[in-house]
Design an enzyme around this catalytic site. Sequence first.
Site, mmCIF file in Angstrom:
data_model
loop_
_atom_site.group_PDB
_atom_site.id
_atom_site.type_symbol
_atom_site.label_atom_id
_atom_site.label_comp_id
_atom_site.label_asym_id
_atom_site.label_seq_id
_atom_site.Cartn_x
_atom_site.Cartn_y
_atom_site.Cartn_z
ATOM 1 N N GLU A 52 0.825 -1.204 0.000
ATOM 2 C CA GLU A 52 0.000 0.000 0.000
ATOM 3 C C GLU A 52 0.863 1.259 0.000
ATOM 4 O O GLU A 52 0.634 2.202 -0.761
ATOM 5 C CB GLU A 52 -0.924 0.013 1.224
ATOM 6 N N CYS A 78 -2.286 -3.580 7.097
ATOM 7 C CA CYS A 78 -1.879 -3.743 8.497
ATOM 8 C C CYS A 78 -2.256 -2.498 9.293
ATOM 9 O O CYS A 78 -2.342 -1.387 8.749
ATOM 10 C CB CYS A 78 -0.384 -4.008 8.594
ATOM 11 N N CYS A 87 -0.183 0.534 7.491
ATOM 12 C CA CYS A 87 -0.667 0.958 6.185
ATOM 13 C C CYS A 87 -1.996 1.689 6.282
ATOM 14 O O CYS A 87 -2.327 2.496 5.414
ATOM 15 C CB CYS A 87 -0.784 -0.249 5.258
ATOM 16 N N ALA A 157 9.890 -35.197 -10.686
ATOM 17 C CA ALA A 157 9.934 -35.377 -12.129
ATOM 18 C C ALA A 157 10.098 -36.864 -12.410
ATOM 19 O O ALA A 157 11.055 -37.486 -11.942
ATOM 20 C CB ALA A 157 11.092 -34.588 -12.731
ATOM 21 N N TRP A 173 18.344 -36.396 -18.592
ATOM 22 C CA TRP A 173 17.259 -35.584 -18.036
ATOM 23 C C TRP A 173 15.950 -36.283 -18.345
ATOM 24 O O TRP A 173 15.712 -36.635 -19.506
ATOM 25 C CB TRP A 173 17.243 -34.172 -18.610
ATOM 26 N N LEU A 207 20.972 -26.632 -6.293
ATOM 27 C CA LEU A 207 19.661 -26.295 -5.735
ATOM 28 C C LEU A 207 19.374 -24.798 -5.730
ATOM 29 O O LEU A 207 18.410 -24.358 -5.121
ATOM 30 C CB LEU A 207 19.504 -26.851 -4.305
ATOM 31 N N ARG A 210 18.218 -20.466 -11.002
ATOM 32 C CA ARG A 210 19.028 -19.870 -12.060
ATOM 33 C C ARG A 210 18.116 -19.299 -13.146
ATOM 34 O O ARG A 210 17.373 -20.042 -13.761
ATOM 35 C CB ARG A 210 19.966 -20.921 -12.665
ATOM 36 N N GLU A 267 12.427 -31.403 -3.495
ATOM 37 C CA GLU A 267 12.702 -31.987 -4.807
ATOM 38 C C GLU A 267 13.124 -33.456 -4.705
ATOM 39 O O GLU A 267 13.809 -33.979 -5.582
ATOM 40 C CB GLU A 267 13.760 -31.147 -5.525
ATOM 41 N N GLY A 269 14.763 -37.102 -2.937
ATOM 42 C CA GLY A 269 14.282 -38.210 -3.734
ATOM 43 C C GLY A 269 13.135 -39.007 -3.122
ATOM 44 O O GLY A 269 12.406 -38.548 -2.250
#
Length: 335
Positions: A52, A78, A87, A157, A173, A207, A210, A267, A269
């Site tokens: 705000e 707030c 705010c 994945a 990959w 990790l 990027r 992520e 395993g």
Amino acid sequence: MPDEKFMLRAIALAKMGEGLTRPNPPVGAVLVVENHIVAEGWHHKAGEDHAERDCLKKLPPISACLKNATLYVTLEPCSTHGRTPPCTDIILEKGIGRVVVSVKDLNPKHAGRGLDLLAEAGVEVVSGVCEADGRELIAPFEKFITTGMPYVTLKLASTLDGRIADRNGDSKWITGTAARERVQQMRRRSDAIMVGAGTIRADDPSLLPRPDEGRMPFRVVIGDSIPSGSRVLNDEAAERTLLYRGNLAAALRDLAENHDVMHVLCEGGGKLAAGLVAAGLVDEYAFFVAPKLMGADGLPNFGKIGGNMANVTNLMFTSVEQLGDDVLIKAKPRG
């Protein structure tokens, strides 16, 4: 409806601060006069102006009285002093006549107080506009502020037959470029990236998002026997690597209480994924599925055995999206 249109713009602005605001939620604000946006803002970083104030400081000279203006904010303004002033003060100081919010303050100590103060001062107050989108935006903050635990997104994945690596542990990959770029976006939205020690031993990942775009998430490793030469222990962000053993719930609570972590992206395993699922600690699943078949001797996405129909984990799909050749399926625990 104009209210929904401008609130969705405020939500889009708020997302620009995801991954930067801990322990505060991402918030966006839009000031509208006669159906035209005259100023925008968002919470850029903890300790800096809230959305705000960021918005209203950008306000150009306006001849019209702001009694006719509407301020759209994704979260209730707030009303208490913290690292920045309330705010509600600047809203009243500017003489804004109408305030529209998506979600009320989720902190039980303050819920509704800011809106009450504005209403008592004669400001027209509307709440609940695009509430589902607003609540999704701040889901990590909601869990953090109401339970003292971080929100956990489990990302995996895998091939179409549920394998995250071949029998030798090679996973590069499984998914394509578009899916991997989405994972980078997810990293930028998170406060911590979590993996098991086995993933460190097998892949030696950084990790880090990027590009990082100013984000500095913690790296969290669960387990032991981590090689001393691992990147997470030696790179430019080594001081942001946190190591835990044992109870997963205790590790997550420590992340929230001592490091202000609101959102954890796990992520894998497979063993860590199974542990989080078994303990009921996953809030959201992100399955990146590639149109590939690995075979029964590949590593499963969940390292669980002994399951049967009586104790399956029931999920509900929330979205399905194609990313190049791959598919991203999001799901949440049912109930």
